[in-house]
Scaffold this active site. Structure first.
Site, mmCIF file in Angstrom:
data_model
loop_
_atom_site.group_PDB
_atom_site.id
_atom_site.type_symbol
_atom_site.label_atom_id
_atom_site.label_comp_id
_atom_site.label_asym_id
_atom_site.label_seq_id
_atom_site.Cartn_x
_atom_site.Cartn_y
_atom_site.Cartn_z
ATOM 1 N N GLY A 141 0.815 -1.230 0.000
ATOM 2 C CA GLY A 141 0.000 0.000 0.000
ATOM 3 C C GLY A 141 0.834 1.260 0.000
ATOM 4 O O GLY A 141 0.548 2.200 0.748
ATOM 5 N N ALA A 142 1.849 1.301 -0.874
ATOM 6 C CA ALA A 142 2.827 2.403 -0.786
ATOM 7 C C ALA A 142 2.830 3.330 -1.996
ATOM 8 O O ALA A 142 3.824 3.992 -2.280
ATOM 9 C CB ALA A 142 4.226 1.831 -0.553
ATOM 10 N N VAL B 262 -4.350 -7.160 -0.090
ATOM 11 C CA VAL B 262 -3.826 -7.934 1.038
ATOM 12 C C VAL B 262 -4.879 -8.830 1.698
ATOM 13 O O VAL B 262 -4.556 -9.621 2.581
ATOM 14 C CB VAL B 262 -3.140 -7.049 2.112
ATOM 15 N N LYS C 210 -5.777 -2.605 15.092
ATOM 16 C CA LYS C 210 -4.380 -2.176 15.266
ATOM 17 C C LYS C 210 -3.803 -2.726 16.566
ATOM 18 O O LYS C 210 -2.612 -3.042 16.627
ATOM 19 C CB LYS C 210 -4.293 -0.652 15.217
ATOM 20 N N ASN D 47 2.269 -2.045 5.505
ATOM 21 C CA ASN D 47 1.748 -0.683 5.634
ATOM 22 C C ASN D 47 0.267 -0.568 5.231
ATOM 23 O O ASN D 47 -0.454 0.254 5.784
ATOM 24 C CB ASN D 47 2.608 0.242 4.766
ATOM 25 N N ILE E 131 -0.700 12.374 12.233
ATOM 26 C CA ILE E 131 0.259 12.753 11.210
ATOM 27 C C ILE E 131 -0.442 13.662 10.208
ATOM 28 O O ILE E 131 -1.497 13.295 9.669
ATOM 29 C CB ILE E 131 0.834 11.505 10.485
ATOM 30 N N SER F 284 -0.686 1.696 15.232
ATOM 31 C CA SER F 284 -1.316 3.012 15.374
ATOM 32 C C SER F 284 -1.427 3.375 16.847
ATOM 33 O O SER F 284 -1.580 2.493 17.706
ATOM 34 C CB SER F 284 -2.721 2.978 14.763
ATOM 35 N N ARG G 291 1.094 6.029 -2.204
ATOM 36 C CA ARG G 291 0.920 7.416 -1.759
ATOM 37 C C ARG G 291 1.046 7.512 -0.244
ATOM 38 O O ARG G 291 1.298 6.519 0.421
ATOM 39 C CB ARG G 291 -0.431 7.964 -2.256
ATOM 40 N N TYR H 151 -11.292 -0.158 14.012
ATOM 41 C CA TYR H 151 -9.919 0.247 13.643
ATOM 42 C C TYR H 151 -8.973 0.057 14.832
ATOM 43 O O TYR H 151 -7.901 -0.559 14.694
ATOM 44 C CB TYR H 151 -9.917 1.705 13.167
#
Ligand SMILES: NC(=O)c1ccc[n+]([C@@H]2O[C@H](COP(=O)([O-])OP(=O)(O)OC[C@H]3O[C@@H](n4cnc5c(N)ncnc54)[C@H](OP(=O)(O)O)[C@@H]3O)[C@@H](O)[C@H]2O)c1
Length: 247
Positions: free
Chosen positions: A17-18, A69, A163, A95, A191, A146, A20, A159
């Protein structure tokens, strides 16, 4: 074009998942340090191509591969292709994930299962599929957890739970896959990736954060890079990168 000579020269890195956002930042940091990089994408094919071009600017080998995935066949194909293109896999960064806000009372089973399928089962599936390659290279796995897996967020039950499970999976894998493979986890806090719609929320979170600001993508990439280059003796660790928000 100049080939990067750095701490990761000669290493092959697979990042899910990279295309972006944070995955892209991590991929760029790895390539800058000389690693050959395979990124995967699901919907962001165009962004993935851009990222591959930017990675190639460091003079390393870079490929973008489609991968869902949640699908064993898709994961198998992506892992096989990575090993073929890059000659093996030294570092796997799990990721890819989904994030969603949902009131507890309205959260459906379909939502719960979809989040767990990508965020938790996906980490297990990609890691298990890449195991043979990682063992051959005495490799490393870095999972993206996370702050939400450490602190409870009322409107993110699925979520946060997914995590928290990634954090535990990190520790289980660290024990199960030692001594060949080191497994660690980076747990980002707030972030700021420049999303306009999140600007007010980001300002509020910055005020609540001891460091008085939100994190930058580059800071998460540097934490991942730390584990990628860390002594093999460091394993099973969850590193919160949150400016102290979780304290
Ligand atoms: N951003 C933050 O502030 C923050 C905070 C805490 C934790 N994290 C964690 O850090 C990691 C990166 O964060 P991010 O915000 O950059 O993530 P993101 O944008 O939410 O997701 C990253 C990528 O995951 C891919 N993906 C989603 N479901 C997939 C599936 N079933 N199969 C394959 N790929 C799938 C998507 O690829 P496509 O676009 O190609 O479909 C997406 O671009 C995630 O694990 C996230 O949970 C982020």
């Amino acid at each position: 074009m100049k080939r990067s000579v750095g701490k990761l020269s000669g290493k092959a890195v697979l990042i899910t998942g990279a295309a972006r956002r944070l995955g892209r930042e991590i991929a760029l940091a790895m390539a800058e340090a000389g690693a050959d990089v395979a990124i995967t994408f699901r919907n962001s094919a165009r962004e993935a191509q851009h990222t591959v071009i930017d990675l190639g600017g460091f003079g390393v080998r870079a490929v973008a591969l489609p991968c869902d995935v949640t699908s064993p066949q898709s994961v198998k194909a992506a892992v096989k292709e990575t090993a073929k293109e890059l000659g093996g896999i030294d570092i796997l960064v799990n990721n890819a994930a989904n994030y969603e806000t949902a009131e507890f009372e309205k959260l459906t089973l379909a939502q719960w299962d979809a989040i767990f399928a990508a965020n938790t089962r996906g980490v297990f599936l990609v890691s298990q599929t890449a195991l043979k390659h990682l063992r051959e290279r005495q490799g490393k796995v870095i999972n993206m957890g996370s702050l939400g897996g450490i602190r409870p967020w009322a409107s993110h039950a699925h979520y946060c739970s997914s995590k928290a499970a990634v954090h535990m999976l990190t520790k289980v894998m660290a024990k199960a896959l030692a001594p060949e493979i080191a497994v660690n986890c980076v747990a980002p806090g707030m972030i700021d990736l420049g999303e306009k719609s999140a600007a007010e929320f980001m300002r509020r979170m910055a005020r609540q954060t001891p460091m008085k600001r939100n994190g930058k993508g580059r800071e998460i990439a540097e934490a991942v890079f730390f584990f990628a280059t860390a002594p093999h003796f460091i394993t099973g660790q969850i590193l919160a990168v949150d400016g102290g928000l979780g304290l």
